[in-house]
Structure formats: C-alpha cells, structure tokens
Write a protein that holds these residues in place. Structure first.
Motif, PDB file in Angstrom:
ATOM      1  N   ASP A 229      10.764 -11.905  87.612  1.00  6.72           N
ATOM      2  CA  ASP A 229      11.154 -11.643  88.995  1.00  6.72           C
ATOM      3  C   ASP A 229      12.166 -10.498  89.046  1.00  6.72           C
ATOM      4  O   ASP A 229      12.081  -9.584  89.863  1.00  6.72           O
ATOM      5  N   TRP A 230      13.126 -10.549  88.123  1.00  5.11           N
ATOM      6  CA  TRP A 230      14.149  -9.502  88.030  1.00  5.11           C
ATOM      7  C   TRP A 230      13.486  -8.159  87.723  1.00  5.11           C
ATOM      8  O   TRP A 230      13.846  -7.132  88.284  1.00  5.11           O
ATOM      9  N   LEU A 231      12.514  -8.187  86.814  1.00  7.71           N
ATOM     10  CA  LEU A 231      11.834  -6.934  86.449  1.00  7.71           C
ATOM     11  C   LEU A 231      11.133  -6.321  87.656  1.00  7.71           C
ATOM     12  O   LEU A 231      11.079  -5.110  87.814  1.00  7.71           O
TER      13      LEU A 231
ATOM     14  N   GLN B 196      13.637   5.723  85.295  1.00  4.10           N
ATOM     15  CA  GLN B 196      12.577   4.710  85.329  1.00  4.10           C
ATOM     16  C   GLN B 196      12.082   4.364  83.928  1.00  4.10           C
ATOM     17  O   GLN B 196      11.764   3.218  83.649  1.00  4.10           O
ATOM     18  N   THR B 197      12.012   5.378  83.056  1.00  7.64           N
ATOM     19  CA  THR B 197      11.567   5.129  81.685  1.00  7.64           C
ATOM     20  C   THR B 197      12.613   4.328  80.916  1.00  7.64           C
ATOM     21  O   THR B 197      12.282   3.388  80.189  1.00  7.64           O
ATOM     22  N   LEU B 198      13.878   4.687  81.099  1.00  6.32           N
ATOM     23  CA  LEU B 198      14.946   3.962  80.397  1.00  6.32           C
ATOM     24  C   LEU B 198      14.981   2.503  80.827  1.00  6.32           C
ATOM     25  O   LEU B 198      15.225   1.603  80.026  1.00  6.32           O
ATOM     26  N   LEU B 199      14.712   2.260  82.111  1.00  4.30           N
ATOM     27  CA  LEU B 199      14.756   0.888  82.612  1.00  4.30           C
ATOM     28  C   LEU B 199      13.695   0.017  81.931  1.00  4.30           C
ATOM     29  O   LEU B 199      13.803  -1.204  81.913  1.00  4.30           O
ATOM     30  N   ARG B 200      12.673   0.647  81.403  1.00  7.16           N
ATOM     31  CA  ARG B 200      11.612  -0.130  80.759  1.00  7.16           C
ATOM     32  C   ARG B 200      11.859  -0.395  79.284  1.00  7.16           C
ATOM     33  O   ARG B 200      11.048  -1.027  78.612  1.00  7.16           O
TER      34      ARG B 200
ATOM     35  N   PHE C 222      17.811  -2.756  77.316  1.00  5.42           N
ATOM     36  CA  PHE C 222      18.623  -1.946  78.240  1.00  5.42           C
ATOM     37  C   PHE C 222      18.615  -2.606  79.604  1.00  5.42           C
ATOM     38  O   PHE C 222      17.560  -2.756  80.219  1.00  5.42           O
ATOM     39  N   GLY C 223      19.777  -2.969  80.102  1.00  4.56           N
ATOM     40  CA  GLY C 223      19.864  -3.505  81.454  1.00  4.56           C
ATOM     41  C   GLY C 223      20.147  -2.393  82.441  1.00  4.56           C
ATOM     42  O   GLY C 223      20.348  -1.237  82.034  1.00  4.56           O
ATOM     43  N   THR C 224      20.197  -2.727  83.710  1.00  4.68           N
ATOM     44  CA  THR C 224      20.469  -1.687  84.716  1.00  4.68           C
ATOM     45  C   THR C 224      21.845  -1.061  84.473  1.00  4.68           C
ATOM     46  O   THR C 224      22.035   0.124  84.687  1.00  4.68           O
ATOM     47  N   ARG C 225      22.782  -1.870  84.011  1.00  2.86           N
ATOM     48  CA  ARG C 225      24.124  -1.351  83.794  1.00  2.86           C
ATOM     49  C   ARG C 225      24.149  -0.363  82.626  1.00  2.86           C
ATOM     50  O   ARG C 225      24.761   0.698  82.693  1.00  2.86           O
ATOM     51  N   THR C 226      23.490  -0.758  81.515  1.00 12.00           N
ATOM     52  CA  THR C 226      23.422   0.151  80.370  1.00 12.00           C
ATOM     53  C   THR C 226      22.802   1.472  80.794  1.00 12.00           C
ATOM     54  O   THR C 226      23.299   2.546  80.448  1.00 12.00           O
ATOM     55  N   VAL C 227      21.722   1.398  81.527  1.00 11.80           N
ATOM     56  CA  VAL C 227      21.033   2.616  81.949  1.00 11.80           C
ATOM     57  C   VAL C 227      21.967   3.482  82.795  1.00 11.80           C
ATOM     58  O   VAL C 227      22.063   4.696  82.595  1.00 11.80           O
ATOM     59  N   GLY C 228      22.704   2.852  83.696  1.00  9.25           N
ATOM     60  CA  GLY C 228      23.666   3.588  84.515  1.00  9.25           C
ATOM     61  C   GLY C 228      24.696   4.307  83.641  1.00  9.25           C
ATOM     62  O   GLY C 228      25.030   5.469  83.868  1.00  9.25           O
TER      63      GLY C 228
END
Lengths: 290, 411
Positions: free
Chosen positions: B287-289, B337-341, B345-351
């Motif tokens: 769901d989060w994904l 978008q690629t990093l998020l996959r 890696f969570g959204t925070r790490t990607v940020g």
C-alpha cells in the motif's frame, strides 16, 4: 585567554544565544571557552578564566535550520552541548552549507542529539498523565461548570525538555490549570500563564478515580490474538512504565492472552439468540421493499 | 436486565470496537485552546498515548455507541446472531468519557462507531449528536473520527463531516461477491456511492468562494476505509487492485487492512486461524509503495504467479528481484523515481541523496549515515566506491534475503 560561561535554567537557549553572540562577535575561538551548565561541577579552571566579553550586539545571521537544531540540542543532558553548538556556529560562519552535510562528524553528532531530544519531547507529550487535584464527584452526565479545574502530573524525562514542551500543553489544555513536575523543572499553568520553577522531588497528586476507567479501556481494547510485545516495548519503553497508570496491567495481559485465544478456539458454536431470526426477517422485508 | 455501570459498558463497547484498525489522529487542520475557553488541540501530527501488548497504538478512545446490531455480518463480533453481551452508551456518557479521558492526556480524541440499531438514520443521528455536543457545548477541539453508516441520509453524513476530522466507511471485504456472502445486509454499491459523496464534499470544501477565502471545513483529515484480510479467499492482487481503485476513485487518505482474527462466539463458517499478521504487514508495505513510491498495483502483485505477496521478503525487494534488468542503479545520476524503486531506500533516504548530490558525490559511507538499509540496497546500486559486480544477476540473490529453506525430517 580562557573564558568561562555559565548557562542556567530557565531559558537555556536565550542565555546560550546571547553569550554565543558576544563571543563570536569578539572572535573567541571555541577552544578558548569553558561552558558550564547547572549540573556541572568543578572549579578547576576558575582561577585562570574570565567572564565572557561584553560586546555590542553585532549582526549575526545564521540559517533557520541552525536555530531549530540549537533549540532542540540545548535541551540535551550532555554537558558538552553548549560548546558543541558554539563550535558548529564557528564553522558555519564561513561555510553555511556545512549545516546540511550529515557526513561531518560534528553535524551528525548534533543531529543525533536533536533526534534524541525530539523523541523525548514526543514521548512526554504522549505519556504525561494528569490527575485531578481536588476532584469533583464522578459522572453525572454533565461537565462541571466550575471556574478552572486543576490537574497535576509527574513525569521523568531524560533531558531538560519540560520548558520546551510546556507551550504544547498550554495550547492543548487551555481551560484548565495544571502543574507538570519533572526532576529537572516544574511548569505551572495558571489562569493562562506559564511559569517555570527548578525541579525537585515527586509531589503527591493523590489518586484519580478516572484512572480505573482508563485501565478498563486499556485492557479491553487489546486484542489477545495479535500479541506483539516487542512492538509495544519499542514504542513504550519500560522506563516510562512506572508513571503510567495502565502499565502495571501489561504483564497480566500478556500472560493471559494465549489462554483467552485457546478458549475462543475451543468454544462450541452457539445457537443464535431468538431475536436474530426476527430481526433478519424484518431486514429482508425492508430489502424487498427497497 | 440489570443496569450496567459505565465501567461495564466501557468494557463491552471497547471489546466490540477493537477490530477496527484505524487509530490515526494525524493530518487534520491546526487548532488549539490557548484562548482559555475551550479544550484540546490538533497540530498535524497525532500522538500515540499508549501501546497495548498487541503492539497497536492507542491514540483515540475507540468505542462503539452500541453493539446491538440488526446486521448479520459473519466476521463481526457484534452480528445479530452472536451471543456476545450487549450494551449501549447514552450520548452523555460518551461525551463525558471523551472529555475526562482527554483532560488526563490519555487520548487525542474520539473514534466513534456503532452497531446499526432501529434504522441507519437513527443511528447516524445519535453519532452526529455526540460530535455536536462535544464541539458546541464543550468547545472540544480534539480529534474526532466518525464511522458513517452508508445508508444514512446525506444530510447526516454532511453534518458528520463538518463536525469530525475524519470520516470513514468500511468496505469490509475485497470483492462484492464476498460482501454478498459474508455481509448480506451490506450493499457495496451504496458504500461506494456514500464514499463518492464524501469525496465531493471534501473537494467542495477546499474550493475557494468569491466571498470568503474558504468554505466550511469538511473532514479535514480526509476519509478512510478498512477491509478484512483472510476472512474470504481473495488473493493479494484482488485486494491491492481494489485499494488502488479506492485511492483513485474516492481519494481516500488511507485503506486499512485488518487481519481476520478469531472473535469470541465466532460463526462456524469462518476459519479460526491465527490472524495472518505477516500478510497484513506485506499488504501495508505494498500500500505504501502505491502511495509514496510510484508503484502500481499490478506491478507489485504481478511478481508472483498466484497473486499473493511474498511473505519472506518485502514487496519492493520482491519486485526488484523479479526486475533485475532495471538494476544496478547509479546513485549519483538516477532520477528520483528510479531511486525510490531501490530496495532499502526510503523516501527520506532518497530526499537526502538528492540534497547531498547537489554539491558533491555520494559515497557508500554517506548512504550508511543517511539511513539507507544497505543490506537490501547493495546488490542494486553502484557508487564510486561500491559496485555489486555479478551480485545483481546472481542466481542465489534471493537466498541472501529469505530465510533458508528447512530440510524436512525423514520419517
């Protein structure tokens, strides 16, 4: 020249900021300052030190993010925090981008301290439990229309956070008077005004009959089929338990869970109560009409 | 029947409410009582005031107004054919409990639901009355979540939305067939149309008018729903598909998944299994994904042949294992978008990666400090001082993450 700076509560941040501003204005290197908090002892260097220089307020601009970091870290119980913050201030004076660089050891250490303080504050907002002082007779359906009701709480945080979280409680419990006592500080809220006092021993706020209802709720909202003790403890560490009215019930709830589940499984299906058939017939009629 | 005390009622009616998973109290409008004439505040982020040994947060006083119910939903402890003890709070009792619990800082507010008594309109009217008294007579500014009854009159649902922070309607089961079978009195079409109305109301409340900047608030924390997992035989693909439609069509804030768990005096039709907690956990991850990582439902559930999520590895890792051609990813060049996959890696790490990348190259140790889970990420990324080599395409990559298969004992 070594300078000695003493920072005492309340108003840790303001006092630190004023001193840091003067020291930075006088170009005093971080290594030449000894910072002392309330809890620090030892007069080792007193003979060779001088009070911080008094400088006219130089204009000093720092990134917003530094202020929010410093505001949190200042509440940490590490006696080194004042000096560490000053060292960072010294660094970012020439390189403001340093603040965003988590690979810098000082920045990352301060970030960890910030996180610790934030977590402690968050847990304080969650786990403070008020007891009513001079409570009123129990439920008669209406809330009592007395001037302001009084509540008190004892809480034991790890850091100097009572002052920092007090405004949250003031925004939330605006129409009551309350005291939150912690070992480090006591906060009073009376008639809409906050007042701070040094901390001390645990005051006696008596007992509160509503705690029993809360314990009833806590026991019954628990689903024994989903026992996850670790998940509970990581969010509600045992160090907080002694001041939570519900926590004493936890061991019994855990111990009884398996048995309750076994009974649910073993129970024979029952015969539906007589009214079920009647109600279902009415439902069918309604559905047909619609 | 002897009159029940408020404590006895509380016991019965919180027992009856615990199968609803939602306890969120975040994301509403900001309010406070600093004026001294009211009680309560909401500041965006809800607070969990206690945790029960089931690991669930207790943030709201979650109770039913009554557990008398004229419906006969098989999975429900309160169905008409169950012999569970019944009780009913008065409106005043619920108001009193909410305010007194709130004053002692036990809770963020109230989550009120109810069995259906007399008619959906009667029940809904009582629920609305409780919220109105709290808001208007007690100046209560804490969080209120009202469960609405789909067949109730639209005016009642509208009033509920103006008083509450969040409203919800449970879809209960992933498919219409299952609803027909297990909750015969509920009508999936009515539930959907009620959710549609709520969506319209929420959107209308956000439009600016010519006279005032904003219209009256309507459920500022949005609407949510819950469905039960494991009571019927729907697979995860069907569940996720349903959720993605719910998010898309009704702009729900959350879909909650509740592993079907044994209830006292359960119906013999249902399995008395241990609740499928890991499956529930994987569904939440999926769901989060969908909501934060740009995955679509078919991408996630398409990884397996039977439409069930992998219980041994998380859905993102499962997707990456099945899509190795997309890896390894260059951490210093890849788009957001690629990093998020990337697994780990969570959204925070990607940020953080994107922020640091602006002024220097990201290395392996930076990722550690940024909080990436490198055990999962390692085979799927490269940075100047790390390259996965053959690891990305190696045959036994899955075995690095999944617990080893157990050899069966010889008989």
């Amino acid at each position: 020249m070594i300078y000695l700076v003493q920072i005492e509560q309340p108003g840790l941040f303001g006092k630190w900021r004023d001193n840091a501003r003067s020291l930075l204005g006088a170009d005093v290197h971080p290594d030449n300052i000894i910072w002392k908090g309330t809890s620090s002892t030892g007069e080792l260097f007193d003979s060779v030190t001088a009070p911080p220089p008094k400088m006219p307020d130089a204009e000093l601009r720092v990134p917003k993010a530094f202020l929010s970091l410093a505001n949190s870290v200042i509440c940490h119980n590490d006696p080194q925090r004042f000096g560490m913050l000053y060292a960072l201030l010294w660094k970012i004076r020439s390189a403001p981008a340093k603040l965003g660089d988590v690979s810098d050891p000082l920045v990352s250490q301060l970030r960890v301290m910030e996180k610790t303080v934030r977590r402690d504050c968050h847990k304080m907002k969650a786990f403070v439990r008020f007891r009513e002082i001079d409570p009123l007779p129990p439920c008669d359906g209406t809330e009592h229309n007395q001037t302001r009701r009084r509540f008190g709480a004892w809480f034991e945080p790890d850091h100097y956070i009572a002052e920092r979280t007090a405004p949250f409680f003031a925004r939330r419990f605006g129409d009551m008077d309350w005291i939150i006592a912690t070992p480090q500080q006591i906060v009073h809220f009376e008639g809409g005004k906050l007042r701070h006092e040094p901390g001390g021993e645990r005051p006696d706020f008596g007992t509160d009959a509503t705690d029993d209802l809360w314990r009833t709720y806590f026991t019954h909202i628990f689903n024994p089929a989903r026992l996850k003790v670790k998940a509970m403890q990581s969010e509600m560490p045992k160090k907080y338990w002694k001041n939570l009215p519900e926590a004493a019930l936890i061991p019994g709830m855990i111990a009884g869970a398996e048995e309750r589940l076994r009974k649910m499984r073993a129970a024979e299906p029952t015969v539906a109560p007589a009214r079920a058939a009647k109600v279902k017939a009415i439902n069918r009629q309604r559905a047909d009409k619609a | 029947m002897a009159r029940l005390s408020i404590q006895e009622k509380l016991a019965i009616l919180s027992d009856a409410a615990k199968y609803d998973a939602s306890c969120a109290s975040s994301g509403s409008s900001k309010r406070h009582s600093r004026d001294g004439n009211s009680l309560g505040s909401t500041e965006g982020i809800g607070i969990c005031h206690a945790y029960a040994p089931d690991g669930r947060c207790i943030s709201l006083l979650k109770i039913l107004m009554t557990n008398f119910c004229i419906y006969d939903c098989v999975y429900c402890i309160n169905r008409v054919s169950s012999n569970v003890q019944r009780a009913r709070f008065t409106v005043e009792e619920i108001v009193w409990l909410t305010v007194e619990f709130y004053r002692r800082n036990y809770i963020e507010g109230l989550f009120l639901s109810s069995g259906i008594i007399k008619s959906p309109d009667d029940t809904m009217a009582d629920i609305v009355r409780i919220a109105r008294i709290l808001r208007e007579e007690h100046g209560f500014k804490g969080y209120i979540h009202l469960k609405t009854i789909p067949d109730a009159a639209p005016e009642l649902i509208e009033e509920a939305g103006r008083l509450a922070d969040r409203i919800s309607i449970n879809v209960e089961l992933p498919t219409d067939q299952s609803v027909a079978q297990l909750a015969p009195e509920k009508n999936p079409a009515t539930i959907r149309s009620a959710m549609g109305h709520v969506r319209e109301n929420i959107e209308a409340s956000k439009e600016k008018t010519l006279v005032k900047k904003r219209r009256k608030k309507f459920a500022p924390a949005g609407q949510s729903t819950q469905l039960i997992v494991g009571a019927d035989d729907s697979n995860d693909a069907a569940i996720l598909d349903n959720s993605s439609r719910l998010y898309g069509n009704y702009k729900l804030r959350r879909v909650y998944y509740s592993a079907f768990s044994p209830i006292p005096d359960s119906s013999h039709i249902l399995p008395l299994i241990k609740p499928p907690l890991i499956r529930e956990h994987r569904l939440y991850q999926a769901d989060w994904l969908m909501r934060f990582y740009g995955f679509s439902a078919p991408e996630i559930s398409g990884v397996s042949d039977d439409g069930m999520l992998d219980l041994e590895v998380d859905p993102k890792l499962a997707w990456a294992l099945a899509n190795r051609h997309a890896f390894p990813v260059n951490v210093n060049r890849a788009g957001k978008q690629t990093l998020l996959r990337v697994p780990g890696f969570g959204t925070r790490t990607v940020g953080r990666i994107l922020a640091v990348r602006r002024y220097r190259t990201v290395h392996y140790d930076d990722l550690v400090r940024m909080g990436a889970n490198l055990r999962n990420a390692k085979p799927f990324i490269f940075v100047p001082d790390w390259s996965p080599g053959h690891m990305t395409d190696s045959e036994n990559l899955r075995a690095r993450f999944a617990p080893p298969a157990q050899q069966l004992q010889l008989l």
